[in-house]
Every structure is written in C-alpha cells, then in structure tokens.
Design a protein around this motif. Structure first.
Motif, PDB file in Angstrom:
ATOM      1  N   SER A  88      -2.390  27.094 -24.063  1.00 37.98           N
ATOM      2  CA  SER A  88      -2.004  25.822 -23.493  1.00 37.98           C
ATOM      3  C   SER A  88      -3.466  25.324 -22.726  1.00 37.98           C
ATOM      4  O   SER A  88      -3.999  25.930 -21.944  1.00 37.98           O
ATOM      5  CB  SER A  88      -0.851  25.842 -22.734  1.00 37.98           C
ATOM      6  OG  SER A  88      -0.873  24.612 -22.101  1.00 37.98           O
ATOM      7  N   TRP A  89      -3.598  23.862 -23.128  1.00 41.07           N
ATOM      8  CA  TRP A  89      -4.542  23.156 -22.077  1.00 41.07           C
ATOM      9  C   TRP A  89      -4.492  23.351 -20.888  1.00 41.07           C
ATOM     10  O   TRP A  89      -5.335  23.182 -20.072  1.00 41.07           O
ATOM     11  CB  TRP A  89      -4.669  21.999 -22.577  1.00 41.07           C
ATOM     12  CG  TRP A  89      -3.687  20.881 -22.123  1.00 41.07           C
ATOM     13  CD1 TRP A  89      -2.294  20.656 -23.023  1.00 41.07           C
ATOM     14  CD2 TRP A  89      -3.478  20.176 -21.183  1.00 41.07           C
ATOM     15  NE1 TRP A  89      -1.621  19.854 -22.297  1.00 41.07           N
ATOM     16  CE2 TRP A  89      -2.229  19.525 -21.107  1.00 41.07           C
ATOM     17  CE3 TRP A  89      -4.493  19.923 -20.060  1.00 41.07           C
ATOM     18  CZ2 TRP A  89      -2.110  18.798 -20.007  1.00 41.07           C
ATOM     19  CZ3 TRP A  89      -3.957  19.217 -19.098  1.00 41.07           C
ATOM     20  CH2 TRP A  89      -2.754  18.742 -18.988  1.00 41.07           C
ATOM     21  N   ILE A  90      -3.227  23.437 -20.386  1.00 42.67           N
ATOM     22  CA  ILE A  90      -3.023  23.439 -18.904  1.00 42.67           C
ATOM     23  C   ILE A  90      -3.438  24.398 -17.978  1.00 42.67           C
ATOM     24  O   ILE A  90      -3.738  24.361 -16.986  1.00 42.67           O
ATOM     25  CB  ILE A  90      -1.232  22.955 -18.800  1.00 42.67           C
ATOM     26  CG1 ILE A  90      -0.970  22.867 -17.267  1.00 42.67           C
ATOM     27  CG2 ILE A  90      -0.719  24.521 -19.080  1.00 42.67           C
ATOM     28  CD1 ILE A  90      -1.324  21.416 -16.928  1.00 42.67           C
ATOM     29  N   ILE A 136       0.962   4.400  -2.809  1.00 42.78           N
ATOM     30  CA  ILE A 136       0.858   5.823  -2.377  1.00 42.78           C
ATOM     31  C   ILE A 136       2.018   6.496  -2.992  1.00 42.78           C
ATOM     32  O   ILE A 136       1.978   7.628  -3.593  1.00 42.78           O
ATOM     33  CB  ILE A 136       0.880   6.074  -0.984  1.00 42.78           C
ATOM     34  CG1 ILE A 136      -0.477   5.579  -0.306  1.00 42.78           C
ATOM     35  CG2 ILE A 136       0.889   7.539  -0.702  1.00 42.78           C
ATOM     36  CD1 ILE A 136      -1.678   5.989  -0.938  1.00 42.78           C
ATOM     37  N   VAL A 157       2.829  14.034 -13.719  1.00 39.81           N
ATOM     38  CA  VAL A 157       1.852  14.633 -14.355  1.00 39.81           C
ATOM     39  C   VAL A 157       1.908  16.173 -14.639  1.00 39.81           C
ATOM     40  O   VAL A 157       1.884  16.833 -15.547  1.00 39.81           O
ATOM     41  CB  VAL A 157       0.204  14.581 -13.732  1.00 39.81           C
ATOM     42  CG1 VAL A 157      -0.713  15.240 -14.477  1.00 39.81           C
ATOM     43  CG2 VAL A 157      -0.097  13.056 -14.057  1.00 39.81           C
ATOM     44  N   THR A 158       2.255  16.859 -13.547  1.00 39.92           N
ATOM     45  CA  THR A 158       2.452  18.255 -13.375  1.00 39.92           C
ATOM     46  C   THR A 158       3.485  18.616 -14.047  1.00 39.92           C
ATOM     47  O   THR A 158       3.672  19.671 -14.669  1.00 39.92           O
ATOM     48  CB  THR A 158       2.692  18.719 -11.990  1.00 39.92           C
ATOM     49  OG1 THR A 158       1.997  17.852 -11.141  1.00 39.92           O
ATOM     50  CG2 THR A 158       2.668  20.374 -11.864  1.00 39.92           C
ATOM     51  N   VAL A 165       2.139   9.781  -5.773  1.00 41.68           N
ATOM     52  CA  VAL A 165       2.625  10.987  -5.361  1.00 41.68           C
ATOM     53  C   VAL A 165       3.731  11.158  -6.523  1.00 41.68           C
ATOM     54  O   VAL A 165       3.638  12.406  -7.095  1.00 41.68           O
ATOM     55  CB  VAL A 165       3.441  11.004  -3.824  1.00 41.68           C
ATOM     56  CG1 VAL A 165       4.071  12.485  -3.841  1.00 41.68           C
ATOM     57  CG2 VAL A 165       2.319  10.821  -2.920  1.00 41.68           C
ATOM     58  N   ALA A 222       2.953  18.476 -17.732  1.00 38.50           N
ATOM     59  CA  ALA A 222       2.048  19.338 -18.033  1.00 38.50           C
ATOM     60  C   ALA A 222       2.758  20.623 -18.290  1.00 38.50           C
ATOM     61  O   ALA A 222       2.441  21.217 -19.444  1.00 38.50           O
ATOM     62  CB  ALA A 222       0.919  19.544 -17.015  1.00 38.50           C
ATOM     63  N   CYS A 223       3.819  20.980 -17.398  1.00 39.15           N
ATOM     64  CA  CYS A 223       4.384  22.131 -17.782  1.00 39.15           C
ATOM     65  C   CYS A 223       5.483  22.116 -18.852  1.00 39.15           C
ATOM     66  O   CYS A 223       5.385  22.997 -19.770  1.00 39.15           O
ATOM     67  CB  CYS A 223       5.304  22.443 -16.423  1.00 39.15           C
ATOM     68  SG  CYS A 223       4.445  23.108 -14.969  1.00 39.15           S
ATOM     69  N   LEU A 238       1.414  30.352 -21.539  1.00 39.19           N
ATOM     70  CA  LEU A 238       0.718  29.250 -21.478  1.00 39.19           C
ATOM     71  C   LEU A 238      -0.611  29.363 -21.965  1.00 39.19           C
ATOM     72  O   LEU A 238      -1.623  28.832 -21.603  1.00 39.19           O
ATOM     73  CB  LEU A 238       0.382  29.051 -19.683  1.00 39.19           C
ATOM     74  CG  LEU A 238       1.577  28.614 -19.061  1.00 39.19           C
ATOM     75  CD1 LEU A 238       1.386  28.553 -17.718  1.00 39.19           C
ATOM     76  CD2 LEU A 238       2.446  27.399 -19.433  1.00 39.19           C
ATOM     77  N   LYS A 259       1.152  -1.170  -0.090  1.00 43.11           N
ATOM     78  CA  LYS A 259      -0.127  -0.226   0.132  1.00 43.11           C
ATOM     79  C   LYS A 259       0.941   1.106   0.013  1.00 43.11           C
ATOM     80  O   LYS A 259       0.480   2.195  -0.806  1.00 43.11           O
ATOM     81  CB  LYS A 259      -0.826  -0.039   1.285  1.00 43.11           C
ATOM     82  CG  LYS A 259      -2.227  -0.519   1.036  1.00 43.11           C
ATOM     83  CD  LYS A 259      -3.083  -0.345   2.065  1.00 43.11           C
ATOM     84  CE  LYS A 259      -4.467  -1.116   1.863  1.00 43.11           C
ATOM     85  NZ  LYS A 259      -5.326  -1.290   3.241  1.00 43.11           N
ATOM     86  N   LEU A 292      -0.821  18.145  -4.973  1.00 45.08           N
ATOM     87  CA  LEU A 292       0.477  18.240  -4.845  1.00 45.08           C
ATOM     88  C   LEU A 292       0.717  19.569  -4.138  1.00 45.08           C
ATOM     89  O   LEU A 292       1.534  19.484  -3.047  1.00 45.08           O
ATOM     90  CB  LEU A 292       1.263  18.240  -6.081  1.00 45.08           C
ATOM     91  CG  LEU A 292       2.713  18.476  -6.087  1.00 45.08           C
ATOM     92  CD1 LEU A 292       3.313  17.170  -5.783  1.00 45.08           C
ATOM     93  CD2 LEU A 292       3.318  18.758  -7.620  1.00 45.08           C
ATOM     94  N   ALA A 309      -4.328  16.486  -9.545  1.00 46.66           N
ATOM     95  CA  ALA A 309      -3.133  16.275  -9.374  1.00 46.66           C
ATOM     96  C   ALA A 309      -2.531  17.606  -8.920  1.00 46.66           C
ATOM     97  O   ALA A 309      -1.736  17.486  -8.034  1.00 46.66           O
ATOM     98  CB  ALA A 309      -2.531  15.399 -10.639  1.00 46.66           C
ATOM     99  N   ILE A 310      -2.650  18.645  -9.272  1.00 50.41           N
ATOM    100  CA  ILE A 310      -2.032  19.666  -9.121  1.00 50.41           C
ATOM    101  C   ILE A 310      -2.369  20.359  -7.732  1.00 50.41           C
ATOM    102  O   ILE A 310      -1.614  20.654  -7.072  1.00 50.41           O
ATOM    103  CB  ILE A 310      -2.093  20.932 -10.124  1.00 50.41           C
ATOM    104  CG1 ILE A 310      -1.658  20.472 -11.464  1.00 50.41           C
ATOM    105  CG2 ILE A 310      -1.558  22.171  -9.794  1.00 50.41           C
ATOM    106  CD1 ILE A 310      -2.016  21.408 -12.507  1.00 50.41           C
ATOM    107  N   SER A 332       3.422  22.392 -22.208  1.00 53.32           N
ATOM    108  CA  SER A 332       2.578  23.997 -22.406  1.00 53.32           C
ATOM    109  C   SER A 332       3.636  24.598 -23.159  1.00 53.32           C
ATOM    110  O   SER A 332       3.066  25.473 -24.012  1.00 53.32           O
ATOM    111  CB  SER A 332       2.414  24.528 -21.275  1.00 53.32           C
ATOM    112  OG  SER A 332       3.579  24.566 -20.461  1.00 53.32           O
ATOM    113  N   LEU A 364       1.804  12.104  -9.771  1.00 55.77           N
ATOM    114  CA  LEU A 364       1.261  13.248  -9.545  1.00 55.77           C
ATOM    115  C   LEU A 364       2.289  14.234 -10.038  1.00 55.77           C
ATOM    116  O   LEU A 364       1.978  15.425 -10.697  1.00 55.77           O
ATOM    117  CB  LEU A 364       0.477  13.857  -8.190  1.00 55.77           C
ATOM    118  CG  LEU A 364      -0.558  12.983  -7.815  1.00 55.77           C
ATOM    119  CD1 LEU A 364      -0.897  13.405  -6.501  1.00 55.77           C
ATOM    120  CD2 LEU A 364      -1.760  12.853  -8.739  1.00 55.77           C
ATOM    121  N   GLY A 365       3.546  14.279  -9.415  1.00 57.22           N
ATOM    122  CA  GLY A 365       4.635  15.086  -9.682  1.00 57.22           C
ATOM    123  C   GLY A 365       5.106  15.266 -11.411  1.00 57.22           C
ATOM    124  O   GLY A 365       4.856  16.092 -12.092  1.00 57.22           O
TER     125      GLY A 365
END
Lengths: 359, 558
Positions: free
Chosen positions: B423-425, A7, A17-18, A11, A21-22, B420, A3, B370, B366-367, A25, A14-15
């Motif tokens: 951007s989709w974000i 987790i 993804v962020t 975590v 994402a950046c 940005l 478990k 975090l 998610a953001i 962009s 998630l990092g």
C-alpha cells in the motif's frame, strides 16, 4: 471564531485523511487477483511501456512491477518474504548471489517456453530449471580517453596492465563488500589469478595506488575523470571499475550527442554478470508468473532491454543496439565463475580482500 | 507555569484522577501507532535474526562483541559522535548568539537557509559536500587541502547537518533571556565574563546540553554521511547494521547491533529527558524582538562577520555547488529534461517525483501532527514517571536504523488486518515515524507554557477535557502547531532511508529519484539529479521560510 473553526476543520480533516488512508490500504492487497501478475525486481529494472502493454494485451494479464532497492537488497528482501512473497516473479538475481537465492528455496521449477533459444554460455541449473537467464553485462575497467591522449599513454587493456608503474594512482574501484561492480571486479581477479594468486595481485594493485570508495556512484560520478559527473567534480582518476555499457550511456545521455564516446573499455579486465528471473516459491498467480517469464525471453522484450537497462540480450537473434557495438564492444573473453564456486568462496574472499586492501 | 508544579491538594488529587483517564485516552492512539508501526516491526526483524527454533540466542551478543571489527565500529561510532558534537558546538554556538542577540538584514532568510541542510537527504548532501572538501573543491583550490577520505570530511558534514539544531535550540532560548539581568550584574561590579558566567551561562546550559545530546544522537546514528564520505574505511554502528542486513545478509549480527544501538540510544534519550526537564525551570523570558539589536562596535561586527563567513563556507557553499551543477547545461537543459519520460528510469517524467513527494509528505504530516499532537497533549497534563518514559519512547525512531524499520515493515506488516506491504500508505507512515518527534518537541514546551489555571477554570465551569483542550490550549498553540506541521513536512520531504525501502517504482519521491538518477552513467542523468536536488532544496527552503513567518514562540527545540 472563524479561525477556530478552520483549525477544527483542519484537525478533523487530518483525522479523515488518516482514516481514509487506513481504509484504502486494505484494498491494496489484490494479490489474489488472477488477472494481475506482479514482478519483483531491483531499481535498475526498466522497460518500454509499449512493449509491456503489448504483452498485457496479448496475455490478458495486468503486470505490476515492484522495484525493491539495489540488486543485493532486492534479493535479500525476496528471501525474507519468501513464505508470503510480494509478487509472483523475481527478476534480477545475478550469478554472484544466485546460490544464496537457490539455497534458500526462493524459486520453484519452471522451464520457460523458448528457453531453447537461450545462448548456451548463459545457461545454468539445467536439471531443475529454477531460474531463466534474462540478460548479461560485463563489469570492466573504463578509461578516460582524453586523459590518455593528453598524456600520450596507451590505455591499459588487461588485469596485468593495471599493476604497471605507468598506471600508478590512476584506478578507482568500489568496495567489494558493499558494491556489486566492486565484487565483480574482485571475482574477475580471482577467476584470472586463481584462489591463491588474487591476493598477490591485489597487494600489487594496492602498491600501485588503487583507490577504493564505497559505491559505484562515488567511483563513477565523483572520482572518474571521464564521466559527465566526474568532469564537473574535477575528478582525477582516469580509470574506474564500471560496466562495458557505460561508454554508450555517456553518448546516449548527452545533449548534444557526441560522435564518439568520451570513455572506453579495457576489454581484458571484464567479469561477466548474468541476471536471472524465476517463479517465486509461494507465488499466488503461478500461471501469470509463467507467462511473464516466457515474455522476458521473447525477442520483443530482449530487443527492447539493452537501451533501457544497458545490458546485453541472452537469446539467439536478439538485436544488440548499434550504440553498443560502436562505443563499447562486448568483451570477447570475459572472466566468469560458476555460481556455486562464488557461493562457496564469496564471504571468505571478501573478508580477506577487506583486510588486505582496506586496512 | 506548569500543572506538574502546582501544589497537589486533596481536591486536585481527585481531579487528577480524571486527568489520568484523559491522559490515557490521549495516549491510546500514539501508543497504538508506535506499537504497530515501530515496536512490532523492529521486534519482528530482531526476532528473525536472534530466534532459532523459537529460542532466543542471546549468547550471540557476546559472540558479536568479541569480534575486533565490531568493537572497532563501536569505538569509531562513539568518538566521531563526540568529536562531531564538540565541533558543531564550537562552530554553531557563536551562530546561536548572533541569531539570538543581533538584528540584521536577511536574518529570517538566513535562519531558514541554515535549516535546509538538516532536512536534506544525505544522498544529495554527500555529493555537494565532496565539492567543498574533495578534489577541486574550494579548500583544494585555495590551499591544496583535500579531506575527502579523512575523518574531517565526516566531522564537517556533521556540522553542516546539525548547525541548525544548535542555532534553534540554544538560540531560541538565548533570544528570550532578558539581557538586563546580565547588565544588572555588571552594574553591581561584575566583569563582563563573570556576569556572563554567573547569569547567562546557568540559564543557557540546559539548552546547550539538550542541543549537544541531540547532535550526539544524530551523529551517533549517522548513516548517509558516513557511507558517502567515510568511504569503506569508516563505519558507524548504523552503517554496519545496513551492511550486515542489506549486503551480507547476516541477520543475527544485524539484530545484535540493533539491540546495542537501541540500548545506547535509550541511554542518550534518558539523559536528554533529564536535561529537558531541568530546562523547564522557571526563567524570566522576554520577547525575542526586545533582545535583538543591531551590532555595535568592532567586536560585535567582527563576530557577525565571522559567523556569516562560516555559514557561507560551511553551509551555503555546498548548496551553491548543487545549484551551479544543475545549471551547467545551456537553456536550463537539465530542468527541461526533467519533464520528459525518455530516460526510461521511472516510466514517468522525473518532474512527477515532486508531486509524489508533496503528496507523501502531506499525508505524513497529517499523521505526524495527529499522533504527535495527541502525544504532546497527553504529556502536558501531568509529568509522571510513566509519561516521561513515553516522552523518550517517542524519540526512539530517530535513533533506530531505517533499514531495520524497513525490513521490519516488510516481514511484519504482511498479513490481514495489517497487510500494508503493497500500500502507498506505508511511505507516509514510515516518514511520520521520523516526523512525530519533531512535532512533540515543538508542541510540548508551548503547551506546557499554557497557564494551568485557565484549564482548571474551564474544567470547573464544566468543560470536558476535549473542550478544554480545544478552547484553551488550541488557540494558544495554533502557531506552534503550524510550525510543527511545517517541520514534519520538511523532514518527510527529505526522508530517504525508510522511503527508499518501500517507495513504489511508479511514484518515486524526490530523494529516491535523485538516488536512481545518480545510479546511472551519462551527463543527462547526472544533470537531472542535480536539478532535482536543487528543486528539493528550494521546496525545503520555501517551507522553512514560511515557518519563519508564522513562528512567534521560539522555545521549541527545533
């Protein structure tokens, strides 16, 4: 233990993804790409996919469309970002806001190919060619046919009719300071009764029980007894300020389609709105923008437009769909007003209207 | 147990310096996030309105305040928020009691249901709510009462939206107060009322105050409700900022109003931070399962019935109207229409908005988790003045107009390295701003409840702060983390104000699609809007219901 690992993975995920994402962009800003041309417009801008892809195929440009809020918002946002615009062409500034756009230097000059085909009554700014008319629509009072036949009452036809006692407490309109049809209706009365006369007219309209709500959605879907939404909401106002194309929409967006429209248009209460497109001042792809404006007044696009945006074409020879002529004939002699006059008076009129009608 | 309250010995002080470093490390990312995606855009749009040729025009503030219209807006904003808060407490406090103390069938489902309005977009709710208080609505049919142009419609809609805030904040704590304390007082001869007043009320009042302040904050900055139900005559500060920015394009007035709202919200949050701190005083808490029991006697059953009736009328009925209208075509016609792209409004079938919404909401979650998680962890370490300021700062996005943030994004985030704008974000970022406060508020009480000695022990044994957090805190707050994520998800799903500004045309979110469908004439468009709203409602309800299942600790505020 497993478990815990889950987790940790979440975590870390998630990092990632962020981060990703950046990262992605950065690549979103391909404005400089000369093969892409970006059209900024309002939410109501719609078109048929195949018509646009035909243009893309022919011209070699890829068109990106950015819908940027309602009509007023889209214009204001374009002005705010004019030094570093979001696109190359802006479509959707109408005659009520045109001066704000022109005075702020939103557009650069470009005379579209084929602009000689534009019907003369729609032309403006002919010395500088900063904007090209694309479509027009009439803001008119719509009526609920069922109500008037049940009550054996003739529907109103003109502005003058609306203040007659038999139509007391029947009309709902929109706030002129927040709604584009609301402003159009106010301008219609100002064009009809003159700078001094309109206030008197509205005093009578108020005495005759006009109801004012904030936006078109509430007026049409919640208050107007003739619309599909209004019927469900048990609305009780058989007259509403809307568009000349609303009755055809009631037919087209019904299943099964009725043989006749449930609503009609009071043709003597119309104010004509014209929408324009222009090449943005700091456009990155000027050539592509010019080609796109040319395209917007081709017969191909003009024919496609009416059933998508519920507006009328502005060039000679473009087809008006049968549903339009059958269910909502275009007003013969709508009120209209020069953009410069609107610009000079709009704020003052809206202010007086607000204190006259709302307080 | 809270580290902040342990005695500071010289050795602890030395350790606390290391704690400082850890705290600043944890705070770095949230601070950067809020700096870049909140403070900077908002400052940019305010500066655009108030700075002429590089000189701040603060004199404009007095000009704007001198206008009687604006003063009227301020007055209305304040009194309707006070009235809304009072009415919400009046109606929701019995609900909080019932949820906390009574055990009855369907309680979990009902708890999720009452939370649905809180995360629904106001475009949807406004329409539904008119069906209750408008013409032909239930009140009209029963008693011929119509409230659609009165301030009552606004107040009742505010109750509808904020009911869950009170039930969750107050009810959460109430369910864990040991009823035996009150019983003991009664044994000692106190009357029922006196026992309640002396024992339960003092324990409960900070939670009530915190809930009241949250409701006040939400209603003070109310936008959609007032815009739809208030008509043109009622306007809050938030609505006025929208009008000045978006319609009238008077950026300097909008900037002044933004500053006024900012100051007001800052003050509310400062008071809120105080009550929250007071709330953390040690209470003897027990498991909620122990305190809830089946109602006994006529009085308790009547109370339960009354609360259920008020929920049915005020919360379930408006939602039911949406569902009913979405089904008002043969063979689920409106739902079937959602799968075709004929309407021309979106170029894609409206049903795809569901996928878009889910993707955006997942990224936003998610953001938010975090950023909010890091912030909550930082806030747990030690409560200095700076940290408390940071705590309040994280709540600010809840009180700043979405249109201000949206316009700010537009003019501030348009150049490399932060280009940005297309951007989709941008959508998940804006949604995360609203989600973070919920994550922080959910995580913080749980994190603070972790016994500090465990952390110290781990640190003494040589664990790094990161490892301490991972090995000590995380396993204990796993569920809270899930709840926080779920809440951020639901809030992101329903977020409309900022999303509508930046959502891309080819991938509208559910609320944006609903708004666009409502913006067109015709039966099918209206029906599809109702069907999409119903789907949104169901998705929200399902995610909230899942939360109820994983939730064990109810000290969180939401």
């Amino acid at each position: 233990m497993s478990k815990k690992r889950t987790i940790t993975a979440v975590v870390v995920g998630l990092g990632l993804v962020t981060l990703s994402a950046c990262g992605s962009s950065g690549s979103g800003s391909s404005d400089a790409d000369s093969k892409t041309v970006t059209l900024v417009s309002h939410d109501s801008f719609t078109y048929s996919k195949d018509v646009l892809s035909a243009f893309e195929k022919e011209s070699g440009y890829t068109v990106k469309v950015l819908k940027d809020g309602d009509a007023g918002q889209a214009v204001n946002k374009a002005i705010l970002t004019k030094d570093n615009p979001q696109g190359d062409v802006f479509f959707g500034v109408d005659n009520t806001l045109l001066s704000r756009a022109l005075d702020n230097g939103l557009f650069q000059s470009y005379e579209a190919k084929g602009s000689d085909l534009i019907l003369p009554e729609y032309r403006v700014d002919e010395d500088k060619h900063r904007v090209t008319p694309i479509d027009s629509g009439d803001i008119c009072v719509n009526y609920d046919k069922a109500y008037f036949s049940e009550h054996k009452l003739t529907p109103p036809q003109s502005f003058d009719d609306l203040i007659k006692p038999e139509y007391k407490n029947l009309l709902v309109t929109e706030n002129a300071s927040t709604s584009s049809p609301g402003l159009g209706f106010l301008l219609g009365t100002a064009a009809k009764y003159g700078d001094d006369g309109w206030q008197d007219y509205w005093t009578k309209l108020k005495a005759n029980g006009v109801k004012v709500v904030d936006g078109w959605e509430q007026a049409y879907n919640e208050e107007f007894s003739g619309s599909a939404g209004g019927k469900k909401a048990k609305a009780d106002r058989p007259l509403v300020v809307s568009y000349a194309s609303s009755p055809p929409a009631e037919v087209i967006y019904a299943d099964p389609k009725p043989t006749t429209a449930p609503t009609g248009v009071a043709t003597g209460t119309c104010f004509r709105q014209v929408e324009y497109a222009g090449l943005l001042s700091n456009a990155k792809n000027t050539k592509g923008g010019e080609a796109l404006i040319d395209f917007l007044i081709t017969k191909q696009f003009q024919d496609d437009m009416p059933l998508n945006m519920f507006v009328y074409p502005v060039v000679e020879g473009a087809k008006v769909p049968a549903e339009f002529t059958e269910f909502g004939p275009q007003a013969k002699d709508p009120e209209t007003m020069a953009p410069a006059k609107i610009a000079d008076n709009r704020d003052q009129w809206v202010k007086s209207w607000t204190s006259l009608v709302l307080k | 147990m809270d580290l902040a309250r342990t005695e500071v010995t010289p050795r602890a002080r030395k350790k606390s310096r290391r704690g400082d470093a850890a705290r600043f490390g944890l705070m770095a990312l949230p601070v950067a996030f809020f700096g870049v995606f909140f403070a900077y855009p908002v400052a940019a749009i305010v500066a655009r309105g108030l700075k002429v040729d590089g000189v701040w025009q603060f004199g404009r503030i007095w000009d704007v305040l001198a206008q009687s219209d604006i003063r009227h807006v301020l007055w209305f904003t304040t009194w309707q928020a006070l009235a809304s808060t009072a009415l919400t407490l009046l109606i929701a406090l019995p609900g909080a009691y019932v949820f906390a103390r009574f055990d009855f069938r369907g309680k979990q489902v009902l708890r999720a249901v009452v939370t649905v309005p809180f995360v629904l977009p106001t475009v949807v709710v406004g329409t539904a709510f008119l069906a209750l208080v408008g013409r032909g609505g239930l009140l009209d049919e029963l008693w011929g009462v119509r409230l659609d142009t009165t301030v009552w419609a606004i107040l009742l809609a505010h109750v509808f939206f904020n009911y869950a805030v009170v039930v969750r904040t107050v009810g959460g704590l109430w369910s864990q107060l040991d009823p035996r304390q009150e019983e003991a007082a009664r044994m000692l001869g106190a009357s029922r009322l006196a026992a309640w007043r002396k024992v339960t009320l003092p324990a409960l009042s900070p939670a009530v105050a915190a809930a009241a302040l949250m409701v006040f904050l939400f209603t003070f900055t109310s936008f959609g409700v007032v815009q739809i139900l208030g008509g043109p005559t009622f306007s809050t500060l938030e609505v006025e900022i929208y009008r000045q920015t978006s319609e009238i394009f008077d950026l300097s007035t909008a900037a002044v109003l933004t500053i006024i709202q900012f100051v007001a919200v800052g003050a509310i949050l400062a008071v809120h931070a105080r009550t929250v701190r007071r709330r953390e005083t040690a209470l003897r808490l027990v498991s909620p399962e122990v305190t809830a029991r089946r109602p006994r006697g006529v009085g308790q059953w009547a109370l339960l019935a009354g609360v259920l009736a008020s929920i049915a009328v005020l919360l379930v009925l408006p939602l039911g109207v949406l569902v009913q209208r979405s089904l008002d075509a043969p063979d689920f016609g409106y739902y079937r229409a959602l799968t075709s792209d004929d309407s021309g409004i979106f170029l894609v079938a409206p049903i795809e908005a569901i996928g878009n919404s889910l993707q955006y909401a997942l990224a936003a979650t998610a953001i938010a988790v975090l950023i909010g998680g890091l912030a909550a962890a930082a806030l747990t370490l030690r409560a200095g003045r700076l940290v408390r300021g940071f705590d309040a700062l994280l709540m600010l996005p809840l009180g700043v107009s979405a249109v201000t943030v949206g316009f700010g994004f537009l003019i501030a985030l348009d150049e490399p390295p932060l280009n940005l704008r297309s951007s989709w974000i941008l959508v998940p970022l804006a949604q995360a701003l609203v989600g973070v406060p919920f994550v922080v508020r959910t995580m913080l009480p749980v994190l603070r409840a972790v016994d500090g000695r465990l952390r110290e022990a781990a640190a003494v044994l040589g664990a790094s702060p990161w490892r301490v957090w991972r090995e000590v805190d995380l396993p204990m707050v796993r569920r809270a983390l899930l709840v926080a994520a779920g809440f951020a998800f639901a809030v992101s799903l329903g977020e409309f104000g900022a999303t509508v500004f930046i959502a891309r045309p080819d991938n509208p979110t559910l609320p944006v699609a609903v708004a666009r469908l409502l913006g067109r004439a015709g039966d099918l468009n209206y029906g599809q809007a109702m069907a999409l709203s119903t789907i949104l409602m169901v998705v929200c309800a399902v995610s909230l219901l899942l939360l109820e299942r994983v939730r064990t600790d109810r000290t969180g505020e939401f």
